[in-house]
Scaffold this motif. Structure first.
Motif, PDB file in Angstrom:
ATOM      1  N   HIS A  72      25.118  66.808  34.895  1.00 54.43           N
ATOM      2  CA  HIS A  72      26.536  66.431  34.858  1.00 54.43           C
ATOM      3  C   HIS A  72      26.850  65.578  33.639  1.00 54.43           C
ATOM      4  O   HIS A  72      26.055  64.731  33.228  1.00 54.43           O
ATOM      5  CB  HIS A  72      26.941  65.688  36.137  1.00 54.43           C
ATOM      6  CG  HIS A  72      28.386  65.882  36.476  1.00 54.43           C
ATOM      7  ND1 HIS A  72      29.404  65.233  35.826  1.00 54.43           N
ATOM      8  CD2 HIS A  72      28.994  66.690  37.382  1.00 54.43           C
ATOM      9  CE1 HIS A  72      30.572  65.602  36.327  1.00 54.43           C
ATOM     10  NE2 HIS A  72      30.349  66.502  37.281  1.00 54.43           N
ATOM     11  N   TRP A  73      28.030  65.818  33.083  1.00 49.46           N
ATOM     12  CA  TRP A  73      28.413  65.188  31.823  1.00 49.46           C
ATOM     13  C   TRP A  73      29.065  63.822  31.994  1.00 49.46           C
ATOM     14  O   TRP A  73      29.106  63.020  31.056  1.00 49.46           O
ATOM     15  CB  TRP A  73      29.403  66.091  31.085  1.00 49.46           C
ATOM     16  CG  TRP A  73      30.694  66.315  31.853  1.00 49.46           C
ATOM     17  CD1 TRP A  73      30.932  67.263  32.778  1.00 49.46           C
ATOM     18  CD2 TRP A  73      31.894  65.550  31.756  1.00 49.46           C
ATOM     19  NE1 TRP A  73      32.207  67.164  33.285  1.00 49.46           N
ATOM     20  CE2 TRP A  73      32.820  66.110  32.660  1.00 49.46           C
ATOM     21  CE3 TRP A  73      32.277  64.447  30.986  1.00 49.46           C
ATOM     22  CZ2 TRP A  73      34.113  65.593  32.814  1.00 49.46           C
ATOM     23  CZ3 TRP A  73      33.560  63.932  31.133  1.00 49.46           C
ATOM     24  CH2 TRP A  73      34.466  64.513  32.042  1.00 49.46           C
ATOM     25  N   ASN A  74      29.624  63.522  33.205  1.00 52.24           N
ATOM     26  CA  ASN A  74      30.415  62.310  33.379  1.00 52.24           C
ATOM     27  C   ASN A  74      29.527  61.166  33.868  1.00 52.24           C
ATOM     28  O   ASN A  74      28.798  61.305  34.854  1.00 52.24           O
ATOM     29  CB  ASN A  74      31.555  62.583  34.379  1.00 52.24           C
ATOM     30  CG  ASN A  74      32.515  61.420  34.498  1.00 52.24           C
ATOM     31  OD1 ASN A  74      32.316  60.537  35.314  1.00 52.24           O
ATOM     32  ND2 ASN A  74      33.556  61.427  33.673  1.00 52.24           N
ATOM     33  N   GLN A  75      29.638  60.015  33.215  1.00 48.17           N
ATOM     34  CA  GLN A  75      28.780  58.884  33.546  1.00 48.17           C
ATOM     35  C   GLN A  75      29.122  58.297  34.911  1.00 48.17           C
ATOM     36  O   GLN A  75      28.230  57.888  35.661  1.00 48.17           O
ATOM     37  CB  GLN A  75      28.915  57.801  32.466  1.00 48.17           C
ATOM     38  CG  GLN A  75      27.932  56.652  32.607  1.00 48.17           C
ATOM     39  CD  GLN A  75      26.486  57.105  32.533  1.00 48.17           C
ATOM     40  OE1 GLN A  75      26.140  57.947  31.694  1.00 48.17           O
ATOM     41  NE2 GLN A  75      25.634  56.577  33.392  1.00 48.17           N
TER      42      GLN A  75
ATOM     43  N   TYR B 222      32.490  70.501  37.825  1.00 47.48           N
ATOM     44  CA  TYR B 222      32.571  69.934  36.481  1.00 47.48           C
ATOM     45  C   TYR B 222      33.834  69.089  36.296  1.00 47.48           C
ATOM     46  O   TYR B 222      33.930  68.362  35.312  1.00 47.48           O
ATOM     47  CB  TYR B 222      32.527  71.048  35.431  1.00 47.48           C
ATOM     48  CG  TYR B 222      31.140  71.615  35.257  1.00 47.48           C
ATOM     49  CD1 TYR B 222      30.145  70.896  34.614  1.00 47.48           C
ATOM     50  CD2 TYR B 222      30.817  72.870  35.752  1.00 47.48           C
ATOM     51  CE1 TYR B 222      28.864  71.399  34.459  1.00 47.48           C
ATOM     52  CE2 TYR B 222      29.541  73.396  35.602  1.00 47.48           C
ATOM     53  CZ  TYR B 222      28.565  72.651  34.953  1.00 47.48           C
ATOM     54  OH  TYR B 222      27.300  73.160  34.812  1.00 47.48           O
TER      55      TYR B 222
ATOM     56  N   PHE C  10      35.513  65.939  36.990  1.00 44.95           N
ATOM     57  CA  PHE C  10      34.902  64.686  37.429  1.00 44.95           C
ATOM     58  C   PHE C  10      35.627  64.068  38.620  1.00 44.95           C
ATOM     59  O   PHE C  10      35.003  63.405  39.454  1.00 44.95           O
ATOM     60  CB  PHE C  10      34.851  63.690  36.259  1.00 44.95           C
ATOM     61  CG  PHE C  10      36.165  63.058  35.909  1.00 44.95           C
ATOM     62  CD1 PHE C  10      36.500  61.803  36.394  1.00 44.95           C
ATOM     63  CD2 PHE C  10      37.072  63.717  35.096  1.00 44.95           C
ATOM     64  CE1 PHE C  10      37.705  61.211  36.068  1.00 44.95           C
ATOM     65  CE2 PHE C  10      38.279  63.138  34.783  1.00 44.95           C
ATOM     66  CZ  PHE C  10      38.604  61.878  35.265  1.00 44.95           C
TER      67      PHE C  10
ATOM     68  N   GLU D 105      33.701  63.066  41.934  1.00 39.52           N
ATOM     69  CA  GLU D 105      33.764  61.653  42.292  1.00 39.52           C
ATOM     70  C   GLU D 105      34.310  61.465  43.700  1.00 39.52           C
ATOM     71  O   GLU D 105      33.786  60.661  44.493  1.00 39.52           O
ATOM     72  CB  GLU D 105      34.643  60.924  41.266  1.00 39.52           C
ATOM     73  CG  GLU D 105      34.628  59.417  41.359  1.00 39.52           C
ATOM     74  CD  GLU D 105      35.448  58.790  40.252  1.00 39.52           C
ATOM     75  OE1 GLU D 105      35.310  57.577  40.041  1.00 39.52           O
ATOM     76  OE2 GLU D 105      36.235  59.507  39.600  1.00 39.52           O
TER      77      GLU D 105
END
Length: 465
Positions: free
Chosen positions: A393-396, A350, A352, A356
């Motif tokens: 997942h919350w992050n674009q 979680y 990011f 990434e």
């Protein structure tokens, strides 16, 4: 009293050879330091010169002047002038130093440099090294004089006038051990000077090389397993980074043990960010020397993986990428299953930055080539993590990278990805069935518990086994 009586007696003129023996720090074309420009002008200068660079082994050495004491300002300036004169003399490539001159130089450096340090009097931020640069470094008040002594020692060690066979008696194990102890200094300028001096000693005195490596190893052991506080880890690793490049092939067992027992455990402390760049360079140098070590290094990283520290996870992923760039196929295949199980967990992180960084591994052509050759094993491990990211997942930015990696895998082996999708859907259906059964069991238990009558306070209950 004896000196006063003897000083009044007439002396015979000495020969130049005898003068050189009594004052070995002066060459045939160089004025004597004990009776040179400063010494001839003032008798006190002669005493200060003897304190810094005694003319013989018997000459006494005065203790280090307290530089905080303003009342001794003149003595400090006198000593500074004498040190500058010594530094200038050593820099001019004098004749070969005699044994008394070497002994006197080592004594002077020992008295002026070797000292104990107080315990850490301020809290250090050791979360990950990210904010350690915000703390202002501590500077030694006596640095204006210490710097001259360090410059003298560096010039002295690197001088062609110093013979290693003679000097090794005085630049011995005790002297080197005290040099290594000074890396605990809070002053970064002092640690930089020590780094240059110890590196030069390692290069010039081959007989001391095993001992220097042992001393550095002991510092690392104590730092990792005992205190986790040391100011000079980065500088010592920088020295070792240049030492590793000179190792002969095949590597000795001693060097491999150092990698396994010292360098890899250095990934464990919380302050990894302070010295991570130097540590990563040393590990990479070992792998470039002997590629077979790559698998053991990856196993060590997985052992010390920072599950609860996201910033350290990003560092570990960066180091893994450097290792995977130079690993051969055979070593990669021995560790690919546990490695990509860990990468799968990083993809679903979680945080990011961790997710990434893990997804960016697919942008490396060398890593992509390794994955392509072993896709039958790796893709079934990684693909479910990509599907979970796409759904939850919350992050674009992570979502976009996940789509890109999924697209790359589809182009790599469409049929295998379709099989992975089918397996993933089947697993999801099984998990849904398990969840439904669990809910039914809990509902049954709640209903049964609601239908039971409460037991009176004084009622006896028979328990059967």
């Amino acid at each position: 009293m004896w000196k006063q009586i003897l000083s009044k007696l007439p002396r015979k003129p000495q020969k130049p050879d005898q003068d050189l023996q009594r004052n070995p720090d002066s060459g045939p074309n160089t004025p004597s330091l004990g009776s040179g420009r400063i010494g001839a002008a003032n008798p006190a200068a002669k005493r200060a010169s003897a304190a810094v660079f005694p003319a013989s082994v018997i000459a006494g050495i005065e203790p280090l002047l307290p530089f905080k004491d303003v009342s001794k300002y003149s003595k400090k300036e006198l000593k500074r002038a004498t040190l500058l004169e010594l530094l200038e003399f050593v820099s001019e490539n004098p004749p070969k130093f005699s044994e008394p001159a070497i002994l006197a130089s080592c004594k002077m450096c020992s008295i002026n440099l070797f000292r104990g340090f107080p315990p850490h009097c301020r809290p250090r931020n050791t979360s990950s090294g990210e904010n350690d640069n915000d703390d202002e470094p501590m500077f030694d008040l006596a640095w204006s004089h210490l710097q001259i002594v360090y410059d003298f020692l560096l010039k002295f060690v690197t001088s062609t006038s110093l013979e290693a066979k003679v000097a090794k008696k005085y630049i011995n194990h005790s002297f080197i051990l005290r040099i290594v102890d000074l890396f605990e200094s809070e002053d970064p300028r002092e640690r930089d000077c020590l780094k240059a001096i110890l590196h030069r000693i390692y290069g010039k005195f081959m007989v001391h090389r095993p001992f220097i490596r042992k001393c550095i190893s002991n510092v690392f052991y104590r730092f990792v397993f005992e205190v986790e506080k040391h100011n000079g880890i980065a500088e010592l690793l920088e020295i070792f980074g240049s030492v590793i490049t000179g190792f002969a092939l095949p590597l000795k067992e001693e060097h491999k043990v150092f990698l396994w027992r010292a360098l890899i455990p250095l990934h464990k402390p919380k302050s990894l960010g302070i010295y991570f760049q130097q540590l990563s360079y040393c590990v990479t140098q070992f792998i470039e020397k002997e590629p077979k070590l790559a698998s053991s290094v990856i196993k060590g990283l997985l052992k010390y993986w920072p599950i609860t520290n996201s910033q350290k996870e990003v560092m570990f992923l960066g180091e893994l990428e450097e290792i995977l760039e130079v690993i051969n196929m055979t070593e990669f295949q021995t560790v690919m299953v546990p490695l990509f199980c860990r990468i799968r967990q990083c993809i679903n992180s979680y945080h990011f930055q961790v997710a990434e960084r893990a997804l960016l591994l697919w942008n490396n052509d060398q890593i992509l080539n390794l994955i392509a050759h072993n896709r039958q094993v790796i893709l079934p491990i990684v693909f479910p993590a990509l599907e979970v990211n796409m759904q939850n997942h919350w992050n674009q930015a992570v979502l976009n990278l996940t789509l890109n990696v999924r697209k790359v895998l589809l182009e790599m082996d469409d049929a295998l990805i379709m099989a992975c999708i089918s397996n993933y859907q089947e697993e999801q259906e099984k998990m849904n069935l398990v969840d439904e059964k669990r809910k039914e069991v809990w509902e049954h238990l709640e209903t049964a518990a609601a239908s039971l009558q409460p037991i009176a306070r004084n009622t006896a209950v028979l328990v059967t086994h």
